[in-house]
Design a protein around this motif. Structure first.
Motif, PDB file in Angstrom:
ATOM      1  N   HIS A  60       0.808  -1.227   0.000  1.00 48.88           N
ATOM      2  CA  HIS A  60       0.000   0.000   0.000  1.00 48.88           C
ATOM      3  C   HIS A  60       0.834   1.267   0.000  1.00 48.88           C
ATOM      4  O   HIS A  60       0.443   2.280  -0.560  1.00 48.88           O
ATOM      5  N   ASP A  64       0.387   5.118  -1.669  1.00 51.08           N
ATOM      6  CA  ASP A  64       0.334   6.332  -0.843  1.00 51.08           C
ATOM      7  C   ASP A  64       1.424   7.317  -1.253  1.00 51.08           C
ATOM      8  O   ASP A  64       1.232   8.525  -1.195  1.00 51.08           O
ATOM      9  N   ARG A 101      -2.977  -5.632  -9.122  1.00 55.23           N
ATOM     10  CA  ARG A 101      -2.370  -6.600  -8.191  1.00 55.23           C
ATOM     11  C   ARG A 101      -2.000  -7.887  -8.908  1.00 55.23           C
ATOM     12  O   ARG A 101      -2.813  -8.430  -9.641  1.00 55.23           O
TER      13      ARG A 101
END
Ligand code: UTP
Length: 274
Positions: A60, A64, A101
């Protein structure tokens, strides 16, 4: 002309455990900038605008990093620290970031195939961010884009490595076209010691034509049980043309501890201070 750059970043980074247990290898900083940002800078410098990142579980922080952090920005707004965000703000404004993904880590070839929907039917670049390439005059991707304009086929960046290190890389054999350009005739992924076809190792920069996707789909798992981009590229080379380009610049294997430290020292002296 080449607008899309694919960043396979789903690997486990086992050579850097325990650091990479919960942190993506691509987020490890060389001085004060994560590896992936160096790769994105290089792609932007080569004229690319679409960064397509193949991620996996626990990644993640990659997303970010290329997004706004309102709380932090509010906190340092108007202070001298604000300037430290200038570079990343400009990166975020200069490119689009999309993510997909890879659910199972089936190898680099499979990671590239996972990016197919993001890339579409266009020639595209691939950057393995743990190979940090530095050339202040012209980045390696920009050098490769210039070649692509001329030859319109897949291109891999290669570097001469010592004979006792060829087993760590994909290694090519080729017919010499110019001092720094070859037409690939053979390619072996991580050859056994003493069996490499040359000492020219493929490093983490590629330009690929989109027909590579169908070829990868038909590529059986190879070395280590993984779907290897090297095997797919050899098929592409046999059916048409793949070039190997001895790039200008320095390359650091930041997936290894030694390379990471070398890159840190080099960048501190020549990039950060300079
Ligand atoms: P590496 O061979 O460096 O593997 O992958 P790794 O897992 O990242 O690191 P080690 O060897 O375990 O320490 C080359 C590149 O391909 C990506 C990795 O993220 C890295 O950028 N990759 C590899 C994927 O995205 N998916 C895979 O299934 C395998």
């Amino acid at each position: 002309m080449i607008k899309k750059c694919l960043f396979p970043a789903a690997g486990y980074g086992t050579r850097f455990l325990p650091a990479t247990k919960s942190m993506p290898k691509e987020m490890m900083p060389i001085v004060n900038k994560p590896l992936i940002e160096y790769g994105v800078d290089e792609a932007i410098q080569a004229g690319m605008t679409d960064m397509c990142i193949v991620t996996g579980r626990g990644k993640h922080s990659l997303m970010d990093h290329f997004d706004k952090n309102y709380e932090l920005e509010h906190q340092i707004s108007g202070t001298s620290k604000e300037a430290l965000l200038d570079d990343i703000r400009s990166v975020i404004d200069s490119a689009n970031f999309t993510y997909i993904r890879q659910r199972e880590m089936k190898g680099l070839g499979h990671a590239i195939l996972t990016g197919r929907d993001l890339v579409g039917d266009n020639p595209f670049a691939v950057v393995l961010a743990d190979d940090l390439c530095i050339n202040p005059d012209q980045g390696v991707l920009a050098q490769m884009v210039a070649l692509y304009k001329q030859f319109r086929c897949s291109i891999v960046a290669v570097e001469e490595v010592p004979a006792d290190e060829t087993h760590k890389y994909g290694v090519i054999a080729g017919e010499t076209l110019t001092d720094n350009l070859m037409r690939v005739t053979d390619m072996v992924e991580k050859p056994e010691q003493g069996t490499a076809p040359s000492n020219l190792a493929i490093i983490g920069r590629y330009i690929l034509t989109p027909d590579i996707f169908d070829i990868i789909e038909n590529t059986e798992p190879g070395k280590g049980g993984e779907i290897q981009i090297t095997d797919a590229l050899l098929q592409q080379a046999k059916g048409g043309c793949v070039l190997a380009y001895k790039f200008k610049g320095k390359r650091f294997d930041c997936g290894s501890v030694e390379g990471f430290i070398e890159a840190t020292n080099y960048c501190f002296e020549n990039v950060y201070k300079g």
